[in-house]
Design a protein around this motif. Structure first.
Motif, PDB file in Angstrom:
ATOM      1  N   ALA A 288       0.828  -1.208   0.000  1.00 25.47           N
ATOM      2  CA  ALA A 288       0.000   0.000   0.000  1.00 25.47           C
ATOM      3  C   ALA A 288       0.859   1.252   0.000  1.00 25.47           C
ATOM      4  O   ALA A 288       0.510   2.265  -0.627  1.00 25.47           O
ATOM      5  CB  ALA A 288      -0.930  -0.020   1.217  1.00 25.47           C
ATOM      6  N   GLY A 291       2.035   2.139  -3.387  1.00 24.45           N
ATOM      7  CA  GLY A 291       0.967   2.422  -4.333  1.00 24.45           C
ATOM      8  C   GLY A 291       0.311   1.211  -4.956  1.00 24.45           C
ATOM      9  O   GLY A 291      -0.437   1.347  -5.925  1.00 24.45           O
ATOM     10  N   GLY A 293      -1.610  -0.956  -3.159  1.00 21.07           N
ATOM     11  CA  GLY A 293      -2.607  -1.423  -2.217  1.00 21.07           C
ATOM     12  C   GLY A 293      -4.016  -1.148  -2.669  1.00 21.07           C
ATOM     13  O   GLY A 293      -4.307  -1.052  -3.865  1.00 21.07           O
ATOM     14  N   ALA A 296      -7.897   4.388  -3.655  1.00 21.63           N
ATOM     15  CA  ALA A 296      -8.621   5.450  -2.952  1.00 21.63           C
ATOM     16  C   ALA A 296     -10.086   5.430  -3.383  1.00 21.63           C
ATOM     17  O   ALA A 296     -10.406   5.028  -4.513  1.00 21.63           O
ATOM     18  CB  ALA A 296      -7.976   6.794  -3.264  1.00 21.63           C
ATOM     19  N   ALA A 299      -9.133   2.960   2.707  1.00 22.42           N
ATOM     20  CA  ALA A 299      -7.995   3.253   3.580  1.00 22.42           C
ATOM     21  C   ALA A 299      -7.422   1.969   4.145  1.00 22.42           C
ATOM     22  O   ALA A 299      -8.157   1.067   4.552  1.00 22.42           O
ATOM     23  CB  ALA A 299      -8.427   4.179   4.720  1.00 22.42           C
ATOM     24  N   SER A 300      -6.118   1.864   4.141  1.00 17.71           N
ATOM     25  CA  SER A 300      -5.397   0.846   4.891  1.00 17.71           C
ATOM     26  C   SER A 300      -4.273   1.555   5.634  1.00 17.71           C
ATOM     27  O   SER A 300      -3.949   2.708   5.317  1.00 17.71           O
ATOM     28  CB  SER A 300      -4.836  -0.237   3.974  1.00 17.71           C
ATOM     29  N   SER A 303      -1.589   2.711   3.209  1.00 18.32           N
ATOM     30  CA  SER A 303      -1.943   3.865   2.377  1.00 18.32           C
ATOM     31  C   SER A 303      -2.020   5.140   3.215  1.00 18.32           C
ATOM     32  O   SER A 303      -1.663   6.229   2.743  1.00 18.32           O
ATOM     33  CB  SER A 303      -3.279   3.615   1.677  1.00 18.32           C
ATOM     34  N   SER A 306       1.494   6.238   3.666  1.00 23.32           N
ATOM     35  CA  SER A 306       2.001   6.766   2.403  1.00 23.32           C
ATOM     36  C   SER A 306       1.493   8.184   2.160  1.00 23.32           C
ATOM     37  O   SER A 306       2.263   9.077   1.767  1.00 23.32           O
ATOM     38  CB  SER A 306       1.588   5.848   1.253  1.00 23.32           C
ATOM     39  N   ASP A 307       0.189   8.413   2.383  1.00 21.69           N
ATOM     40  CA  ASP A 307      -0.366   9.755   2.173  1.00 21.69           C
ATOM     41  C   ASP A 307       0.190  10.754   3.179  1.00 21.69           C
ATOM     42  O   ASP A 307       0.495  11.905   2.825  1.00 21.69           O
ATOM     43  CB  ASP A 307      -1.890   9.706   2.280  1.00 21.69           C
TER      44      ASP A 307
END
Length: 351
Positions: A288, A291, A293, A296, A299-300, A303, A306-307
């Motif tokens: 995730a 990128g 995973g 959008a 949500a995990s 991710s 990452s965000d």
């Protein structure tokens, strides 16, 4: 002076205890196998703490997303980049969880509170986000516990794949041996030689990105470690006397595998499955993060990290809570696995 001249007086010797209680056998209550395991497990404080946090995280994953009016994909642009604010802690005036954050500007570090503005009303005076919001105005608290559900789902998938497929594969391979074992082991080695990241990338090219794709990728290679452990345990037991006795009495092969051998190695297999859970969770989080995973707005934890990593220098609170939850999950499962290992096989602790 010879032995015949040796005389003993009545007070030369005395009993340790007058009631001779040392010569009476003591009776100990019989404990079952599983009760003995439970008693050793409970004595391991780290394992108990790990189990407690696992139950706590499962509870929050179930009830957490419904503890406020926000959903994981709801966006309020006016509420973007809000720092964590909790009513009970804010009233204590201790400087945390009061909606304020320190930001670096060209003039230096300044403390900003977007909830409250003395010069004008912001409309956020009675608004509380326990973990803050992200750059799109989404509630991080709700998204964190929604992402935790995915991590727990991956943990469940890892256990099921290990116990249903990996265990059976290793038992059959080790018991029959010969050409069957040779063919099955060469197949698993070829499959294990394909990196998980490459496998997931190929699956995403063929299939659409999503949780099912990640689940399939983990299911294709996640059982190999368990199969090797099960095979090694079978090779140790299949020449034992009780196995030969079962064969002599006419027991079928699969009866011996699942009724005679499996109960004797079940503890080691449970331990192995628990150790595989953190690895599976980390794999999903890593995929995730890069990128690959869930897409959008799902949500995990990976991710979310990452965000939030993109805003780490300006709003570090966005990444703190998903990282803490992910770290607690992985540490708790490791502590639980370590406690189960000591409970099922106390000799392992002495090595």
């Amino acid at each position: 002076m010879n032995n015949q001249d040796t005389l003993f007086k009545p007070d030369d010797f005395e009993l340790v205890r007058e009631d001779q209680s040392d010569f009476v056998d003591e009776a100990y209550a019989k404990e079952s196998y599983w009760r003995d395991i439970l008693s050793r497990f409970v004595k391991n404080k780290g394992a108990v703490i790990g189990l407690f946090f696992i139950f706590l995280i499962i509870l929050m994953a179930v009830v957490g997303p419904g503890m406020n009016e926000h959903t994981y994909d709801s966006q309020i642009i006016q509420h973007q980049n809000l720092a964590p604010r909790i009513r009970a802690i804010e009233s204590l005036n201790i400087g945390i969880f009061d909606g304020s954050e320190k930001m670096s500007t060209s003039t230096g570090v300044v403390e900003v509170n977007k909830y409250v503005n003395p010069e004008k009303e912001t409309g956020l005076e009675n608004t509380y986000y326990w973990f803050g919001t992200d750059v799109l105005g989404r509630d991080i608290f709700t998204r964190t516990w929604t992402g935790t559900r995915i991590s727990l789902y991956i943990a469940l998938v890892a256990v099921l794949v290990d116990m249903l497929f990996g265990m059976s594969y290793g038992l059959i391979s080790g018991y029959f041996g010969g050409k069957v074992d040779m063919a099955m082991q060469r197949f698993s080695e070829v499959l294990n030689g394909i990196p998980t990241l490459v496998l997931v990338t190929l699956l995403i090219i063929v299939m659409k990105p999503g949780l099912f794709t990640i689940t399939l990728a983990l299911a294709l290679t996640g059982w190999i470690g368990m199969s090797r452990v099960a095979r090694a345990q079978v090779l140790k037991l299949k020449e034992q006397e009780f196995i030969l006795a079962s064969k002599t009495l006419g027991a079928k092969d699969f009866f011996i595998i699942f009724k005679e051998i499996l109960p004797n190695i079940f503890g080691q297999l449970i331990i192995m499955s628990m150790f595989s859970v953190p690895n599976a969770i980390f794999t999903e989080a890593f995929l995730a993060f890069v990128g690959l995973g869930v897409p959008a707005p799902n949500a995990s934890l990976g991710s979310l990290i990452s965000d939030a990593f993109k805003s780490f220098t300006t709003h570090p609170y966005m990444i703190v809570f998903p990282v803490i939850v992910l770290g607690v999950i992985m540490l708790s499962f490791n502590l639980l696995a370590d406690g189960l290992r000591d409970a099922f096989d106390p000799k392992m602790k002495e090595r």
